[in-house]
Design an enzyme around this catalytic site. Sequence first.
Site, PDB file in Angstrom:
ATOM      1  CG  ASN A 109      -2.031  -1.082   0.997  1.00 26.15           C
ATOM      2  OD1 ASN A 109      -2.943  -0.918   0.184  1.00 26.15           O
ATOM      3  ND2 ASN A 109      -1.884  -2.204   1.706  1.00 26.15           N
ATOM      4  CD  GLU A 110       4.824   1.452  -2.740  1.00 21.83           C
ATOM      5  OE1 GLU A 110       5.089   1.981  -1.646  1.00 21.83           O
ATOM      6  OE2 GLU A 110       5.679   0.845  -3.412  1.00 21.83           O
TER       7      GLU A 110
END
Length: 256
Positions: A157-158
């Site tokens: 989850n950038e």
Amino acid sequence: MLILMSNQKIPVEKYSTPEIASKSVAKEVAALIQKNNSDGKNTVLGLATGSTPLHLYKELIRIHKEDGLSFKNTITFNLDDYYPISQDDPESYYYFMQQHFIKHIDILPENFHIPDSNMPRESIEIECAKYEQTIKDSGGIDIQILGIGRTGHIGFNEPGSSRDSRTRLVELDKITRDDACSNFNSLENTPKYSLTMGVATIMEAKKIILMAWGKSKSEIIAKVVKGSITNEASASFLQSHPNAKFVLDKDSVSRL
Ligand code: GLP
């Protein structure tokens, strides 16, 4: 030695070494599996890859082999994998999990789940929704194990991933690709995308344990533990989870 730091926005356990810290996490995971086994219940684990959980898997394998802990009633869901990548590729998370954990324990093959990195692009949305549904159908994740990337990501989850994100295809951040690049020989060969559980998927776990080792993680750890909750670092969302903790060694904790 364990030092509890309860004056932080997330409870922190500090250990002298990654090995000692991992043994403590393994003991906690094994105790839950043992209890559920005795009660005739399944245990659902959310699992991570990377160098961080290696000691944990080693210790769980030891407990299985030496103390007889059975994983026959354990169901696992991995956070993520690169996309696309072949399951035979030693850099795939599927391969990693088989080598470092799954093939050494008595888990039933159908109870090991990981996002399928070979699915065609047009199936991604439907397959990701199925992944979410399978987690729900299994009763939800009892303990989610996490590492942390230098961008503050959990799973993949950038920065920019929202609190309500679900399992999906994401484009990898430049920093993440730079960090992975040595494993793929060049930046050009390093995957640009991954499939990952979303922040909301992770936050639904009943208990979350994030582990981090070494000086290189100290800056991002300080940021997500002390800073405000922001989608610029998805690990910061853990501040609002009722049962999350960080298990750190003396180096990763050094800036707290
Ligand atoms: C990748 C994974 C993360 C992992 C991170 C850190 O980005 N998607 O789940 O936490 O790497 O890896 P390492 O444990 O090797 O530092």
